[in-house]
Design a protein around this motif. Sequence first.
Motif, PDB file in Angstrom:
ATOM      1  N   ARG A 146      -2.045  -2.172  -3.885  1.00  0.00           N
ATOM      2  CA  ARG A 146      -1.091  -1.518  -2.996  1.00  0.00           C
ATOM      3  C   ARG A 146      -0.469  -2.519  -2.024  1.00  0.00           C
ATOM      4  O   ARG A 146       0.730  -2.459  -1.723  1.00  0.00           O
ATOM      5  CB  ARG A 146      -1.781  -0.406  -2.219  1.00  0.00           C
ATOM      6  CG  ARG A 146      -1.983   0.866  -3.030  1.00  0.00           C
ATOM      7  CD  ARG A 146      -2.723   1.904  -2.220  1.00  0.00           C
ATOM      8  NE  ARG A 146      -2.730   3.192  -2.888  1.00  0.00           N
ATOM      9  CZ  ARG A 146      -3.469   4.219  -2.485  1.00  0.00           C
ATOM     10  NH1 ARG A 146      -4.245   4.092  -1.433  1.00  0.00           N
ATOM     11  NH2 ARG A 146      -3.413   5.365  -3.136  1.00  0.00           N
ATOM     12  N   GLU A 147      -1.282  -3.446  -1.512  1.00  0.00           N
ATOM     13  CA  GLU A 147      -0.745  -4.459  -0.611  1.00  0.00           C
ATOM     14  C   GLU A 147       0.279  -5.330  -1.325  1.00  0.00           C
ATOM     15  O   GLU A 147       1.326  -5.667  -0.767  1.00  0.00           O
ATOM     16  CB  GLU A 147      -1.881  -5.327  -0.061  1.00  0.00           C
ATOM     17  CG  GLU A 147      -2.773  -4.605   0.945  1.00  0.00           C
ATOM     18  CD  GLU A 147      -3.808  -5.529   1.550  1.00  0.00           C
ATOM     19  OE1 GLU A 147      -4.083  -6.601   0.946  1.00  0.00           O
ATOM     20  OE2 GLU A 147      -4.347  -5.195   2.623  1.00  0.00           O
ATOM     21  N   GLU A 148      -0.010  -5.716  -2.567  1.00  0.00           N
ATOM     22  CA  GLU A 148       0.943  -6.509  -3.352  1.00  0.00           C
ATOM     23  C   GLU A 148       2.239  -5.736  -3.570  1.00  0.00           C
ATOM     24  O   GLU A 148       3.346  -6.278  -3.446  1.00  0.00           O
ATOM     25  CB  GLU A 148       0.337  -6.886  -4.705  1.00  0.00           C
ATOM     26  CG  GLU A 148      -0.795  -7.884  -4.629  1.00  0.00           C
ATOM     27  CD  GLU A 148      -1.329  -8.278  -5.993  1.00  0.00           C
ATOM     28  OE1 GLU A 148      -2.235  -9.096  -6.061  1.00  0.00           O
ATOM     29  OE2 GLU A 148      -0.811  -7.746  -7.002  1.00  0.00           O
ATOM     30  N   ILE A 149       2.084  -4.441  -3.883  1.00  0.00           N
ATOM     31  CA  ILE A 149       3.257  -3.602  -4.128  1.00  0.00           C
ATOM     32  C   ILE A 149       4.103  -3.472  -2.862  1.00  0.00           C
ATOM     33  O   ILE A 149       5.333  -3.536  -2.907  1.00  0.00           O
ATOM     34  CB  ILE A 149       2.823  -2.216  -4.639  1.00  0.00           C
ATOM     35  CG1 ILE A 149       2.231  -2.346  -6.047  1.00  0.00           C
ATOM     36  CG2 ILE A 149       4.001  -1.230  -4.643  1.00  0.00           C
ATOM     37  CD1 ILE A 149       1.560  -1.089  -6.536  1.00  0.00           C
ATOM     38  N   GLU A 150       3.439  -3.306  -1.705  1.00  0.00           N
ATOM     39  CA  GLU A 150       4.165  -3.153  -0.454  1.00  0.00           C
ATOM     40  C   GLU A 150       4.937  -4.424  -0.116  1.00  0.00           C
ATOM     41  O   GLU A 150       6.089  -4.366   0.337  1.00  0.00           O
ATOM     42  CB  GLU A 150       3.197  -2.798   0.681  1.00  0.00           C
ATOM     43  CG  GLU A 150       3.889  -2.518   2.013  1.00  0.00           C
ATOM     44  CD  GLU A 150       4.876  -1.376   1.948  1.00  0.00           C
ATOM     45  OE1 GLU A 150       5.858  -1.393   2.708  1.00  0.00           O
ATOM     46  OE2 GLU A 150       4.675  -0.464   1.103  1.00  0.00           O
ATOM     47  N   HIS A 151       4.324  -5.589  -0.336  1.00  0.00           N
ATOM     48  CA  HIS A 151       5.030  -6.857  -0.112  1.00  0.00           C
ATOM     49  C   HIS A 151       6.264  -6.937  -1.012  1.00  0.00           C
ATOM     50  O   HIS A 151       7.350  -7.342  -0.584  1.00  0.00           O
ATOM     51  CB  HIS A 151       4.098  -8.033  -0.397  1.00  0.00           C
ATOM     52  CG  HIS A 151       3.044  -8.242   0.642  1.00  0.00           C
ATOM     53  ND1 HIS A 151       3.314  -8.241   2.001  1.00  0.00           N
ATOM     54  CD2 HIS A 151       1.709  -8.470   0.527  1.00  0.00           C
ATOM     55  CE1 HIS A 151       2.196  -8.448   2.671  1.00  0.00           C
ATOM     56  NE2 HIS A 151       1.203  -8.580   1.804  1.00  0.00           N
ATOM     57  N   LEU A 152       6.092  -6.555  -2.279  1.00  0.00           N
ATOM     58  CA  LEU A 152       7.195  -6.613  -3.228  1.00  0.00           C
ATOM     59  C   LEU A 152       8.289  -5.622  -2.864  1.00  0.00           C
ATOM     60  O   LEU A 152       9.483  -5.933  -2.931  1.00  0.00           O
ATOM     61  CB  LEU A 152       6.663  -6.321  -4.639  1.00  0.00           C
ATOM     62  CG  LEU A 152       7.611  -6.569  -5.813  1.00  0.00           C
ATOM     63  CD1 LEU A 152       8.120  -8.000  -5.803  1.00  0.00           C
ATOM     64  CD2 LEU A 152       6.915  -6.258  -7.127  1.00  0.00           C
ATOM     65  N   ARG A 153       7.893  -4.401  -2.415  1.00  0.00           N
ATOM     66  CA  ARG A 153       8.880  -3.392  -2.038  1.00  0.00           C
ATOM     67  C   ARG A 153       9.712  -3.851  -0.840  1.00  0.00           C
ATOM     68  O   ARG A 153      10.932  -3.694  -0.813  1.00  0.00           O
ATOM     69  CB  ARG A 153       8.177  -2.069  -1.711  1.00  0.00           C
ATOM     70  CG  ARG A 153       9.147  -0.958  -1.295  1.00  0.00           C
ATOM     71  CD  ARG A 153       8.410   0.290  -0.851  1.00  0.00           C
ATOM     72  NE  ARG A 153       7.760   0.943  -1.967  1.00  0.00           N
ATOM     73  CZ  ARG A 153       6.485   1.256  -2.015  1.00  0.00           C
ATOM     74  NH1 ARG A 153       5.679   0.930  -1.015  1.00  0.00           N
ATOM     75  NH2 ARG A 153       5.973   1.862  -3.064  1.00  0.00           N
ATOM     76  N   ARG A 154       9.029  -4.425   0.180  1.00  0.00           N
ATOM     77  CA  ARG A 154       9.776  -4.893   1.355  1.00  0.00           C
ATOM     78  C   ARG A 154      10.733  -6.019   1.002  1.00  0.00           C
ATOM     79  O   ARG A 154      11.864  -6.071   1.506  1.00  0.00           O
ATOM     80  CB  ARG A 154       8.791  -5.361   2.440  1.00  0.00           C
ATOM     81  CG  ARG A 154       8.058  -4.233   3.130  1.00  0.00           C
ATOM     82  CD  ARG A 154       7.478  -4.706   4.459  1.00  0.00           C
ATOM     83  NE  ARG A 154       6.502  -5.757   4.270  1.00  0.00           N
ATOM     84  CZ  ARG A 154       5.192  -5.551   4.194  1.00  0.00           C
ATOM     85  NH1 ARG A 154       4.706  -4.327   4.266  1.00  0.00           N
ATOM     86  NH2 ARG A 154       4.363  -6.572   4.044  1.00  0.00           N
ATOM     87  N   ALA A 155      10.291  -6.902   0.120  1.00  0.00           N
ATOM     88  CA  ALA A 155      11.162  -8.012  -0.277  1.00  0.00           C
ATOM     89  C   ALA A 155      12.392  -7.506  -1.019  1.00  0.00           C
ATOM     90  O   ALA A 155      13.513  -7.965  -0.802  1.00  0.00           O
ATOM     91  CB  ALA A 155      10.381  -8.995  -1.154  1.00  0.00           C
ATOM     92  N   ILE A 156      12.183  -6.519  -1.914  1.00  0.00           N
ATOM     93  CA  ILE A 156      13.314  -5.975  -2.679  1.00  0.00           C
ATOM     94  C   ILE A 156      14.259  -5.211  -1.765  1.00  0.00           C
ATOM     95  O   ILE A 156      15.478  -5.282  -1.899  1.00  0.00           O
ATOM     96  CB  ILE A 156      12.788  -5.064  -3.806  1.00  0.00           C
ATOM     97  CG1 ILE A 156      12.054  -5.922  -4.850  1.00  0.00           C
ATOM     98  CG2 ILE A 156      13.926  -4.299  -4.463  1.00  0.00           C
ATOM     99  CD1 ILE A 156      11.355  -5.111  -5.918  1.00  0.00           C
TER     100      ILE A 156
END
Length: 230
Positions: A146-156
Amino acid sequence: MTSVAPPSLAERSHPLTIDGSADGGGRAVLRARGELVQGCDAVLAEALAELPARTGRVELDMAGVIFMDTAGRQFLDTLRDYGQQHLIPVSATNWHGQPRRILELIGLDTSDPLRPVDPNPPVLPSPAPLPSPVSLERAEQLHELREEIEHLRRAIASRPVIDQARGILMATHSCTSDEAWHILREASQLSNTKLHTVAAAITCGAESGGPPPPGEVREALRQALARRGR
């Protein structure tokens, strides 16, 4: 043409490789295999650099990718940037397994994550706690994912304003897309300001009647431009 990622993340046993071919019509098909981790964006950049000058479309087949972490963000950015710089369509298709699941969880189109992001991504339900050691281990793995996904979502989510700021710098200072990217990064570091905040200040300042960037951002931009002779 084959490009191979350097070892990373505890010497993973399946380094990413990218094989490519181009047909006479200007269509290039690249096939990625292995684990998509830190450093793989450089492998993709190398493969793209070897494409013929007449290439008019790039299709990246991800069927052979068995694992992806947050490095997938920069990997997709590299392919997107190549398409923008060369004014050609690009795509990344055939996602399977764990990489496809990550795309689903962050609300990207699994048929091609380079398409616009869903403005209303699904909310992940909280897992029910279980007492067994196996369940606790799985819960910890889910938390990390989930932390990885959140980092990726914010970057996108911040990508559009960054692309706009790069376009403004390119038009204003006659620089390339790569130069504009480095100018933004240097300005962010020099002013100790987040990259998307610097990009938003540039974008707002370019609008008619828009406020100029804050003083520390303006000074950082001036220094970054001076370093590159702009």
